[in-house]
Design a protein around this motif. Structure first.
Motif, PDB file in Angstrom:
ATOM      1  N   LEU A  21       0.834  -1.198   0.000  1.00  0.00           N
ATOM      2  CA  LEU A  21       0.000   0.000   0.000  1.00  0.00           C
ATOM      3  C   LEU A  21       0.870   1.250   0.000  1.00  0.00           C
ATOM      4  CD1 LEU A  21      -2.731   1.673   0.910  1.00  0.00           C
ATOM      5  CD2 LEU A  21      -1.616   1.517   3.126  1.00  0.00           C
ATOM      6  N   GLY A  22       1.830   1.263   0.923  1.00  0.00           N
ATOM      7  CA  GLY A  22       2.640   2.469   1.105  1.00  0.00           C
ATOM      8  C   GLY A  22       3.457   2.774  -0.125  1.00  0.00           C
ATOM      9  N   VAL A  23       4.093   1.742  -0.644  1.00  0.00           N
ATOM     10  CA  VAL A  23       4.954   1.956  -1.814  1.00  0.00           C
ATOM     11  C   VAL A  23       4.120   2.443  -2.983  1.00  0.00           C
ATOM     12  CG1 VAL A  23       6.338   0.783  -3.552  1.00  0.00           C
ATOM     13  CG2 VAL A  23       6.778   0.387  -1.116  1.00  0.00           C
ATOM     14  N   LEU A  24       2.947   1.816  -3.193  1.00  0.00           N
ATOM     15  CA  LEU A  24       2.108   2.231  -4.325  1.00  0.00           C
ATOM     16  C   LEU A  24       1.530   3.621  -4.120  1.00  0.00           C
ATOM     17  CD1 LEU A  24       0.220  -1.016  -5.355  1.00  0.00           C
ATOM     18  CD2 LEU A  24       1.956   0.214  -6.631  1.00  0.00           C
ATOM     19  N   ALA A  25       0.831   3.799  -2.984  1.00  0.00           N
ATOM     20  CA  ALA A  25       0.112   5.061  -2.780  1.00  0.00           C
ATOM     21  C   ALA A  25       1.075   6.206  -2.497  1.00  0.00           C
ATOM     22  CB  ALA A  25      -0.891   4.907  -1.646  1.00  0.00           C
ATOM     23  N   GLY A  26       1.927   6.011  -1.484  1.00  0.00           N
ATOM     24  CA  GLY A  26       2.861   7.085  -1.119  1.00  0.00           C
ATOM     25  C   GLY A  26       3.905   7.288  -2.193  1.00  0.00           C
ATOM     26  N   GLY A  27       4.400   6.146  -2.700  1.00  0.00           N
ATOM     27  CA  GLY A  27       5.483   6.201  -3.676  1.00  0.00           C
ATOM     28  C   GLY A  27       5.077   6.938  -4.946  1.00  0.00           C
ATOM     29  N   MET A  28       3.874   6.663  -5.446  1.00  0.00           N
ATOM     30  CA  MET A  28       3.406   7.336  -6.667  1.00  0.00           C
ATOM     31  C   MET A  28       3.447   8.854  -6.504  1.00  0.00           C
ATOM     32  SD  MET A  28       0.154   5.195  -8.012  1.00  0.00           S
ATOM     33  CE  MET A  28      -0.496   6.194  -9.317  1.00  0.00           C
ATOM     34  N   THR A  29       2.876   9.306  -5.413  1.00  0.00           N
ATOM     35  CA  THR A  29       2.811  10.756  -5.189  1.00  0.00           C
ATOM     36  C   THR A  29       4.217  11.344  -5.104  1.00  0.00           C
ATOM     37  OG1 THR A  29       0.932  10.204  -3.807  1.00  0.00           O
ATOM     38  CG2 THR A  29       1.631  12.495  -3.790  1.00  0.00           C
TER      39      THR A  29
END
Lengths: 428, 214
Positions: A122-130
């Motif tokens: 979750l973190g890598v996808l959501a936070g990482g994208m931004t």
């Protein structure tokens, strides 16, 4: 337009922070807790695990409850709390059994483990994208000027010169824009994952039904026994007295003419008998439903009761309304029983009663500065009250170390009706 | 003497009207609910009111509250409250303005007609009539306390009768002793409890009740 952008920015930022929080929780809390809890279970045969394991499971529950709150607040995913009620009176082993036999404990433990990779994704996808999108717009092009910053996974820098720079900024902006709607979706997916492990299972529902059936049959039995007692009391007491009374009056009526003296004696006797019958009826009524409770509600009835006790009782009641009669009655008799115990057993010099309504339940605390050592299992009175409260999903907890003080905390889920004004006597 | 009666059960209302009428009282109005009672009390200003605690429309403590409200409007308005059960809490509320002219009795006491009528007259005269049950509770509640411990059994008996609101003469008659003996007892009681002496019967009763925390 700028409003819209600000709103988008706010959302992206919130989503980014929430993802970071989830990652930190997973690695800094879930993982260590999982490891220590598993170890504490392993230590049970060695002895100190008996105390440690319930503590660790409780810690996990605290975290799981926080996750339940976040799931509801961030993504609107409701996760009900599945834990079994804490036993009112449990020793060290009782607590261990309560924790270990609750399937929810083990599901919590599993969640603690699986949340580590889940939160990472979750973190890598959501936070990482931004984060990565913003880096593509603001950082990568300028850093590329200064150093031989080669590539990002998407950034067409290096070989492409000016086109690459522009492309990078455009791609970065696009990635950031996409992350705004996608982030909350990912968060929601994560909340659903938590829900699948942290929500009550069908078993828990079955268990609730079982518990309700049990308390209902106890309540029905208790009220049937109560009705039988009332019937017997009326039949052998007041009713019999009234029969004797009417006999006496009939006899006096006969004697009026030829023996007025005896008639007068009979009438005097009759009056006395009626007084006794009335006293009996009064006591009986008090035991069924004290009149002052009907007239003044829980607040007034408890104050009235406190005034009659042979020791000072500090009464603090903060109720904005009245609950249903059956609940009110159960609450009153619970408090009355505890105060009676104070008078009978505790040798206390003072006692206190506190009743409040923190939102969804009556909270009643009865305490005294007596000798302590009260044991709910020993007295039938306390057991009876516990059963009476259980019929309404209420609970009772007693702390009474030897030497005192004794504090009994009772909770009774209920609704309060609209307030009714009553003259405050300004006394406690 | 003009009386207002408030009692919702017709049987008891008629009984009270008949009883008080037989003893020369003039029943100016008999009502059966709280709002009418308040109106009757403030318009008639009777010499004494005999009031049931539980009245329609709410069937809670409507009568008691109407009586308290009427006394706010007409200070010292004599009220005798009757109830199926006596509560110290209510006694306390009734006595809180310490003006006297208050009675609080169990309904069954009516059957001892002479004593009841005497209580109505006493209240009408600004005195106090407190049910023996309430007094007994007050005394047991304080029984363990120091000053009361020092009283002789006889003095405790006299204290109880005094708290009910009886005069020295009435106490003497009840205990079959002279009035002089009773006033000796009361002097001793007031000395032990550290209460100021008072010639006025009524003020004396209220002092005792205040001491007992009624």
């Amino acid at each position: 337009m700028s409003e819209l952008l600000r709103e988008y920015g706010r959302r992206a930022l919130a989503c980014f922070f929430r993802s970071v929080v989830q990652i930190v929780l997973a690695y800094a809390v879930n993982l260590p807790l999982f490891i220590v809890t598993v170890l504490s279970i392993a230590f049970i045969p060695l002895g100190f695990g008996v105390v440690l394991a319930p503590m660790m499971f409780q810690a996990i529950r605290t975290i799981a409850n926080q996750q339940r709150v976040w799931a509801a607040e961030w993504s609107g995913v409701r996760i009900p709390v599945p834990y079994r009620a804490e036993p009112a009176k449990a020793g060290v082993f009782g607590r261990l059994k309560w924790v270990l036999t609750d399937p929810a404990s083990w599901r919590d433990l599993l969640w603690s483990l699986l949340n580590v990779p889940a939160a990472l994704v979750l973190g890598v996808l959501a936070g990482g994208m931004t984060l990565y999108g913003l880096e593509g717009v603001f950082v990568a092009p300028w850093v590329a000027q200064l150093t031989d910053y080669g590539w990002g996974p998407f950034w067409p820098l290096g070989e492409w010169g000016a086109v690459g720079l522009v492309g990078t900024v455009v791609l970065g902006a696009a990635l950031t824009a996409v992350s705004v709607p996608v982030g909350p979706l990912l968060l929601k997916a994560h909340a659903r994952f938590s829900q699948s492990l942290l929500a009550p299972t069908r078993d828990a529902l079955a268990e609730r039904v079982e518990r309700l059936t049990e308390t209902r049959s106890e309540a029905v039995d208790a009220s049937a026994a109560e009705l039988r007692r009332i019937e017997r009391d009326l039949h052998d007491g007041a009713q019999a007295r009234l029969v004797a009374l009417s006999m006496n009056i009939g006899l006096a009526e006969e004697m009026m003419k030829h023996d007025p003296d005896t008639a007068q004696k009979l009438l005097a006797e009759a009056r006395e008998a009626s007084g006794t019958a009335l006293t009996e009826l009064r006591d009986l009524v008090r035991g069924i439903h004290p009149p002052v409770l009907a007239e003044r509600g829980l607040d007034g009835a408890v104050r009235a009761l406190a005034l009659t006790l042979p020791l000072p009782v500090d009464v603090r009641i903060d109720l904005a309304g009245r609950s249903d009669a059956p609940v009110e009655s159960a609450a009153y008799f619970a408090v009355a029983e505890m105060l009676a115990n104070v008078v009978k057993h505790s040798a206390a010099r003072r006692a206190w009663v506190q009743i409040e309504y923190p939102g969804d339940r009556l909270l009643m605390i009865v305490g005294d500065d007596g000798t302590g050592g009260a044991d709910p299992a020993a007295g039938s009175g306390m057991r009876g009250i516990e059963r009476r409260l259980a019929a309404f999903d209420g609970t009772m907890a007693v702390t009474s170390p030897v030497g005192g003080p004794t504090v009994v905390t009772m909770e009774l889920p209920c609704a309060l009706s609209s307030p009714r004004t009553s003259p405050s006597s300004g006394t406690g | 003497m003009r009386v207002v009666i408030a009692e919702d059960l017709a049987l008891l209302r008629d009984g009270l009207i008949r009883l008080l009428g037989a003893f020369g009282f003039e029943v100016v109005e008999a009502v059966d609910n709280g709002p009418s009672l308040l109106r009757a009390l403030t318009t008639h200003r009777p010499d004494v009111a005999v009031v049931d605690v539980r009245l329609p429309p709410t069937f809670t403590d409507e009568g008691l509250r109407a009586a308290l409200d009427a006394r706010k409007e007409v200070p010292g308005l004599p009220v005798l409250v009757l109830s199926q059960h006596v509560e110290q809490l209510y006694a306390r509320e009734l006595l809180s303005d310490s003006r006297g002219g208050i009675g609080y009795l169990l309904k069954d006491r009516v059957s001892d007609v002479k004593v009841f009528v005497e209580a109505v007259r006493r209240v009408a005269g600004g005195g106090t009539a407190l049910d023996p049950d309430v007094v007994a509770q007050l005394l047991t509640r304080h029984a363990r306390e120091e000053p009361l411990q020092q009283l002789t059994p006889r003095e405790r008996e006299v204290l109880g009768l005094m708290a009910e609101g009886r005069s020295n003469a009435a106490i003497a008659a009840k205990l079959f002793v002279t009035e002089k003996a009773i006033s000796k007892h009361t002097n001793s009681i007031f000395g032990k409890l550290g209460l100021p002496q008072s010639e006025d019967d009524n003020r004396r009763v209220l002092a005792v009740l205040a001491y007992l925390g009624a």
